[in-house]
Design an enzyme around this catalytic site. Structure first.
Site, PDB file in Angstrom:
ATOM      1  N   LEU A  24      10.998   1.067   7.190  1.00 15.84           N
ATOM      2  CA  LEU A  24      10.409   1.572   5.943  1.00 15.84           C
ATOM      3  C   LEU A  24      11.171   2.830   5.521  1.00 15.84           C
ATOM      4  CD1 LEU A  24       8.009   1.017   3.990  1.00 15.84           C
ATOM      5  CD2 LEU A  24       6.913   2.974   5.084  1.00 15.84           C
ATOM      6  N   ARG A  27      -7.653 -21.185  -2.437  1.00 17.32           N
ATOM      7  CA  ARG A  27      -6.587 -20.770  -1.527  1.00 17.32           C
ATOM      8  C   ARG A  27      -5.368 -21.663  -1.739  1.00 17.32           C
ATOM      9  NH1 ARG A  27      -4.317 -21.761   3.414  1.00 17.32           N
ATOM     10  NH2 ARG A  27      -4.017 -19.989   4.830  1.00 17.32           N
ATOM     11  N   TYR A  41       0.820  -1.206   0.000  1.00 15.71           N
ATOM     12  CA  TYR A  41       0.000   0.000   0.000  1.00 15.71           C
ATOM     13  C   TYR A  41       0.855   1.258   0.000  1.00 15.71           C
ATOM     14  CZ  TYR A  41       0.671   0.973   5.023  1.00 15.71           C
ATOM     15  OH  TYR A  41       1.200   1.306   6.237  1.00 15.71           O
ATOM     16  N   LYS A  52       6.453  -2.042   1.846  1.00 15.53           N
ATOM     17  CA  LYS A  52       5.285  -1.475   2.535  1.00 15.53           C
ATOM     18  C   LYS A  52       4.085  -2.398   2.361  1.00 15.53           C
ATOM     19  CE  LYS A  52       3.068   3.046   3.102  1.00 15.53           C
ATOM     20  NZ  LYS A  52       3.126   3.088   4.555  1.00 15.53           N
ATOM     21  N   GLU A 110      11.956   2.154  14.370  1.00 17.51           N
ATOM     22  CA  GLU A 110      11.077   3.239  13.895  1.00 17.51           C
ATOM     23  C   GLU A 110       9.800   3.230  14.735  1.00 17.51           C
ATOM     24  OE1 GLU A 110       9.832   2.393   9.809  1.00 17.51           O
ATOM     25  OE2 GLU A 110       9.873   0.246  10.240  1.00 17.51           O
ATOM     26  N   ARG A 149       8.206   4.222  -4.615  1.00 18.30           N
ATOM     27  CA  ARG A 149       8.294   3.203  -3.558  1.00 18.30           C
ATOM     28  C   ARG A 149       7.300   2.079  -3.816  1.00 18.30           C
ATOM     29  NH1 ARG A 149       7.590   5.076   2.524  1.00 18.30           N
ATOM     30  NH2 ARG A 149       5.429   5.312   1.829  1.00 18.30           N
TER      31      ARG A 149
HETATM   32  N1  PMP Z   1       7.620   3.579   9.020  1.00 25.49           N
HETATM   33  C1  PMP Z   1       6.495   2.859   9.035  1.00 25.49           C
HETATM   34  C2  PMP Z   1       6.499   1.529   9.698  1.00 25.49           C
HETATM   35  C3  PMP Z   1       5.322   3.357   8.433  1.00 25.49           C
HETATM   36  O1  PMP Z   1       4.188   2.631   8.438  1.00 25.49           O
HETATM   37  C4  PMP Z   1       5.341   4.655   7.854  1.00 25.49           C
HETATM   38  C5  PMP Z   1       4.097   5.259   7.238  1.00 25.49           C
HETATM   39  N2  PMP Z   1       3.413   4.437   6.420  1.00 25.49           N
HETATM   40  C6  PMP Z   1       6.554   5.361   7.862  1.00 25.49           C
HETATM   41  C7  PMP Z   1       7.682   4.800   8.454  1.00 25.49           C
HETATM   42  C8  PMP Z   1       6.653   6.728   7.232  1.00 25.49           C
HETATM   43  O2  PMP Z   1       6.667   6.649   5.830  1.00 25.49           O
HETATM   44  P1  PMP Z   1       6.120   7.843   4.929  1.00 25.49           P
HETATM   45  O3  PMP Z   1       6.905   9.052   5.326  1.00 25.49           O
HETATM   46  O4  PMP Z   1       6.443   7.416   3.542  1.00 25.49           O
HETATM   47  O5  PMP Z   1       4.672   7.968   5.207  1.00 25.49           O
END
Ligand code: PMP
Length: 284
Positions: free
Chosen positions: A204, A101, A33, A148, A180, A52
């Protein structure tokens, strides 16, 4: 007003958009996503999110549902139909719905990806600054956090752990170092220096992170990409998070320890201001 959403080529009222129970995202979390924010009715950093998305798809050997120009057109149309001035566009691509499935990936020739987009209206998104209280939790997610995916159960649990503890969010810790936030990248500021974890498969690669670090360097702040501990962040002058939906948001408490005077830090607020100004200028 009923929201209009996009599903596999059609713009539909949200109540009429239906997906198969065999969809791989429903059965296996087999989907990726993106979230793109909207300010002034325009998309913030669409190219970054599209790039991305393409990378996430490649890493999972998942076919792209359409080209990126078409994706941009769909984003814009949804923003327009739903009258979004400030908010977000959510996009999900899944490996589609095979007949049965099976763990084995379906043949992409016969099983087409599912593409869904929907908007969230958030008037006042850019004006709202809510300084955050953070708790730390173990990072028990899988090893490819650079992709993601829609596997958001642990981040969701993390937010609930924070809520239960009377905090707003959680920073995840692996081998003693912060990876994070549950849905954002994590930073602290000491003196003129911004410290955040370096890019790897452990986090991410935030689109907001890339922009903020670029602007920080332009604003003559030093950026250090390295591992850091919760204790080091607790001893910092300021801390903050970044994400597409929060931009730059100050952190004022980490595991019960107040940072500075407990108010949103001036440098984090300045970074937020620069980020919003520059992003509005480049919005499409
Ligand atoms: N880390 C994680 C685990 C996230 O889910 C997100 C947001 N989706 C981010 C960092 C930040 O990414 P972005 O700046 O691209 O929204």
């Amino acid at each position: 007003m009923t929201r209009t959403v996009y599903l596999n080529g059609d713009y539909l009222p949200e109540t009429e958009a239906k997906i198969s129970i065999f969809d791989r995202a429903f059965l296996m979390g087999d989907g990726v996503y993106e979230v793109t924010s909207v300010l002034g009715g325009k998309l913030i950093d669409f190219d970054g999110h599209a790039t991305r998305l393409q990378r996430s798809l490649n890493e999972l050997d998942m076919p792209a549902p359409c080209d990126m120009d078409e994706l941009l057109a769909i984003h814009r149309k949804l923003v327009e139909i739903n009258g979004i001035e400030e908010g977000m566009v959510y996009l999900q691509v899944t490996r589609g719905a095979p007949d049965d499935r099976d763990f084995v990936f379906p043949d992409p020739e016969t099983t087409k990806p599912t593409l869904v987009l929907f908007t969230q209206n958030k008037p006042g998104l850019a004006e709202t600054v809510k300084p955050l209280k953070i708790i730390s939790i173990d990072d028990v997610r899988w090893g490819r956090r650079d992709i993601k995916t829609v596997q958001l159960l642990y981040p969701s649990m993390g937010k609930m752990m924070a809520k239960k503890a009377g905090a707003d969010d959680a920073w995840m810790v692996q081998d003693g170092f912060v990876t994070e936030g549950t849905s954002n990248n994590a930073y602290f500021i000491k003196g003129n220096k911004i410290v955040t974890r370096a890019l790897s498969n452990d986090i991410l690669h935030g689109i907001t992170r890339a922009a903020v670090l670029r602007f920080a360097q332009e604003a003559q702040m030093d950026v250090e990409e390295r591992n850091f501990t919760i204790e080091e962040a607790q001893g910092a002058d300021e801390a903050f998070i970044t994400s597409a939906s929060t931009f730059v948001m100050p952190v004022v408490e980490i595991d019960g320890v107040t940072l500075g005077d407990g108010q949103a830090g001036p440098r984090a607020l300045r970074l937020r201001e620069i980020y919003l100004d520059e992003s509005r200028k480049a919005a499409i």
